[in-house]
Scaffold this motif. Structure first.
Motif, short mmCIF file in Angstrom:
data_model
loop_
_atom_site.label_atom_id
_atom_site.label_comp_id
_atom_site.label_asym_id
_atom_site.label_seq_id
_atom_site.Cartn_x
_atom_site.Cartn_y
_atom_site.Cartn_z
N HIS A 335 8.59 1.25 -2.37
CA HIS A 335 7.04 1.12 -2.34
C HIS A 335 6.28 1.83 -1.17
O HIS A 335 6.68 1.37 -0.04
N HIS A 350 2.16 -1.24 -3.52
CA HIS A 350 2.03 -0.13 -4.40
C HIS A 350 3.54 0.00 -4.77
O HIS A 350 4.35 -0.01 -3.65
N GLU A 351 3.82 -0.27 -6.14
CA GLU A 351 5.21 -0.81 -6.22
C GLU A 351 5.42 0.53 -6.72
O GLU A 351 4.51 1.16 -7.72
N VAL A 355 7.39 6.38 -4.55
CA VAL A 355 6.22 6.35 -4.04
C VAL A 355 6.24 8.04 -2.61
O VAL A 355 7.33 7.62 -1.89
N TYR A 358 1.49 9.08 0.45
CA TYR A 358 -0.08 8.30 0.32
C TYR A 358 -1.26 8.57 0.97
O TYR A 358 -1.02 9.15 2.23
N ILE A 367 -2.36 7.16 -4.01
CA ILE A 367 -0.78 7.36 -4.47
C ILE A 367 -0.20 9.15 -5.03
O ILE A 367 -0.74 9.07 -6.07
N THR A 369 3.55 9.69 -7.27
CA THR A 369 4.48 8.46 -7.22
C THR A 369 5.52 9.52 -8.05
O THR A 369 4.35 9.40 -9.47
N ARG A 381 -6.86 3.60 -6.32
CA ARG A 381 -6.66 2.44 -7.07
C ARG A 381 -8.21 1.89 -6.17
O ARG A 381 -8.16 2.13 -4.70
N PRO A 387 -4.81 0.60 -10.90
CA PRO A 387 -4.60 2.39 -10.63
C PRO A 387 -5.30 2.95 -11.55
O PRO A 387 -4.72 2.75 -12.77
#
Length: 665
Positions: A335, A350-351, A355, A358, A367, A369, A381, A387
């Motif tokens: 994350h 951000h989960e 990731v 960023y 990000i 991901t 976002r 996002p």
């Protein structure tokens, strides 16, 4: 490609790979690198793409290079600098150089002609200079002298590598002979280059940490950098943090404590302090990195010491200086986290998935991901808004691919502790039928099988011929706290095998499992573990093994680039406690090995030198055990060329199919 076709290696190599994400200062645009590979040409080409953050279509920015990389916006957002090797105006780059292109498009301009080449860089706030890292001869003065030595070096007829250094190779290459990694300053208008470390013993970490090893203060007056303060540079040495004043050239130490390892310095928006990662390696070499705040001239402090996670860079500050962002794993996912300086503590910003990268500009967060179900995507976002995805590079290609469903579960492993296991069910999985089983064991060991896309060991490709895949995050894996990570020190193979066998026991209890068609595979430390299993698991439980780049002989593996760290993992040096080292070495149990094994290794593997794979294969042959060898003269610890990867997957899957899909012998 027909609808619903399982993912295969050729489709895998058609996926466009995204990296190098960077946001413009106003947050309105992002730039990233996109790499496309050609199986026919057996190579890839990387270009820059512009991604507006407000629903406009992406636009390709560069086309003239093959390896355009490390894009970074100028302070005003009008230009993008990047590193490339190109041919321009009749001159072809022999080494990577700095290029600049207008954000609106046009032709990129070469801004440097530094013979040794440029490794990584950052803009200075004035937009007229950049600071960069390069491998230079430390006894020379000036760029002209470096150019003459570089030309003479390239024209030499001998090929031997001579050194008295303890740290002389890394991963898949020898470090440039007689050179060190310095910081240099480039004036873009004149092309003038100044070596900031000239005449000093300072050098950047030889691991080549890129631009994450240094940072420029917002006023442009100072540069912070990490370095090895020891008299003899050595892999695994704790890194110190220092700062150079550009006007005077003076360097002052900010933090030099052998009990702490510093990395990823980042100045606050007001320039008054630095954020960095700091690992208390004086307690244990496996210590997790924490967030540190360094106030030049006023000391430093570690934050979040009760947060049992390993923080990694790059670090970023919020625009108001109230928070610091960084990456950390947690239970098979990675994350983006934010530490609030006033309130304390970390929260997920951000989960993941996973990731991969960023950037932050104002209130805009970009990000890159991925997850086990999709390759890297780019999201943006603003503030608390949801996002928005900025690109759709691979959507059409993957629309007709049927990926393996993924399950996450927990089993009871070694020491009675819970252990995570991932399951990938093959396309067309039918719980009423019996399916062959494959353990896929991750490397590291301080790594994890995670919710992330993979190219070298893609589980969807590995499951494409009907196997149920299991990936166990055994003791030692990252993302489960320090005690879990440190638990295997001095007894490698013991707890990990118990965890893997617990996972296999769970598999064999399922009604859809065919216990007669079970195999185990692994790479790097996972390769060590399958070699270990061959000497410790009763013959017949597993029909076959695949050992990629695995440790076979702990003593011979002292030839690896990571040799200073291995005695710490084993809790012994072989010349002081040979029995303890042999007790953790698969080759000491060769007399028990009876299970057929495919052994894979690359000649350019300096992390686990190929003497391991060759000795393992030869030992099995000498013992009359079924074995096959796949050896690459031009690959390293990984297999990176498209056609070699196709051969790798073909040999891997054919070997497994030979021993499982044909039923019992």
């Amino acid at each position: 490609m027909s609808a619903g076709q399982p993912l295969n290696v050729d489709t895998l190599w058609q996926i466009e790979r995204i990296a190098g994400l960077a946001l413009a200062p106003d947050g309105e645009r992002a730039v990233c690198t996109v790499t496309r590979h050609s199986m026919d040409e057996n190579r890839g080409a990387t270009s820059l793409w512009l991604l507006p953050t407000r629903r406009a279509a992406p636009r390709r920015l560069t086309t003239g290079g093959e390896r355009d990389g490390q894009p970074a916006w100028s302070p005003t957002g009008e230009r993008i600098a990047f590193i490339a090797q190109r041919e321009q105006q009749g001159s072809k780059d022999a080494t990577p150089q700095l290029y600049v292109i207008e954000a609106g498009g046009g032709e990129a301009r070469r801004m440097s002609r530094f013979a040794p080449g440029i490794e990584a860089f950052k803009w200075l706030p004035d937009g007229r200079r950049v600071v960069f890292s390069a491998w230079v001869w430390p006894d020379l003065k000036g760029a002209a002298a470096q150019a003459r030595r570089h030309q003479a070096w390239g024209e030499r007829q001998d090929s031997g590598y001579a050194t008295g250094e303890a740290f002389y190779r890394h991963f898949d290459h020898n470090l440039p002979q007689g050179r060190v990694l310095h910081l240099l300053l480039l004036e873009l208008a004149s092309g003038r280059i100044t070596d900031l470390f000239e005449g000093r013993r300072h050098e950047l970490p030889r691991e080549g940490l890129g631009s994450d090893a240094f940072d420029v203060r917002p006023d442009g007056r100072r540069i912070a950098f990490v370095h090895d303060p020891a008299r003899q540079a050595l892999s695994g040495n704790p890194q110190a943090l220092s700062e150079i004043d550009l006007a005077s050239g003076r360097i002052r130490a900010l933090v030099d404590d052998p009990a702490w390892d510093f990395n990823s310095p980042r100045y606050s928006p007001d320039g008054r302090c630095l954020a960095a990662t700091a690992a208390p390696v004086g307690r244990a070499h496996t210590a997790l990195a924490q967030l540190a705040l360094v106030r030049p001239g006023r000391g430093w402090q570690a934050l979040g010491q009760d947060w049992d996670h390993d923080l990694i860079g790059p670090l970023r500050w919020s625009a108001d200086g109230a928070g610091v962002y960084g990456l950390a794993e947690e239970r098979g996912r990675r994350h983006l986290w934010r530490h609030d300086l006033a309130a304390g503590g970390f929260a997920i910003a951000h989960e993941g998935g996973w990731v991969q990268g960023y950037d932050l500009a104002g209130d805009t967060l970009a990000i890159a991901t991925d997850s086990a179900q999709h390759p890297v995507q780019v999201l943006a976002r603003r503030g608390g808004a949801a996002p928005q995805r900025l690109e759709h590079f691979n959507d059409r290609l993957l629309a007709g691919v049927r990926l393996s469903p993924v399950r996450e579960l927990e089993i009871r492993g070694a020491l009675g502790e819970p252990v995570q296991m991932w399951l990938f069910m093959p396309p067309g999985f039918d719980p009423r039928r019996k399916h062959p089983l494959m353990q896929v064991i991750h490397g590291g060991p301080y790594a994890a099988a995670g919710d992330t896309w993979g190219y070298r060991w893609n589980p969807h490709v590995l499951a494409s011929r009907g196997h149920v895949l299991a990936q166990v995050n055994y003791h030692g894996s990252s993302g489960f706290g320090h005690a879990f990570r440190h638990s295997l020190i001095g007894r490698q193979g013991e707890l990990e095998l118990q965890d893997i066998e617990a996972g296999t026991d769970w598999l064999l209890q399922q009604r859809w499992a065919d216990r007669r068609r079970l195999v185990a595979t692994g790479g790097s430390y996972g390769g060590f573990l399958v070699a270990w299993m061959n000497g410790h698991v009763a013959a017949g439980r597993y029909r076959a093994y695949v050992c990629h780049a695995g440790v076979f002989d702990r003593i011979a593996t002292f030839s690896a680039d990571s040799y200073p760290t291995r005695p710490k993992d084993l809790a012994a040096r072989y010349w002081e406690d040979l029995p303890r080292v042999l007790a953790q070495s698969p080759h000491a149990f060769a007399g028990r090995m009876q299970t057929p094994t495919l052994v894979i290794h690359g000649a350019r593997d300096y992390r686990v030198p190929d003497c391991n794979g060759l000795a393992y294969y030869n030992t099995l042959k000498a013992r009359g055990v079924g074995a096959r060898l796949l050896w690459f003269p031009d690959e390293n610890h990984w297999v990176l060329k498209p056609r070699n990867s196709r051969q790798w997957y073909g040999e891997f899957l054919d070997w497994i199919e030979q021993h499982t899909l044909q039923g019992p012998p």
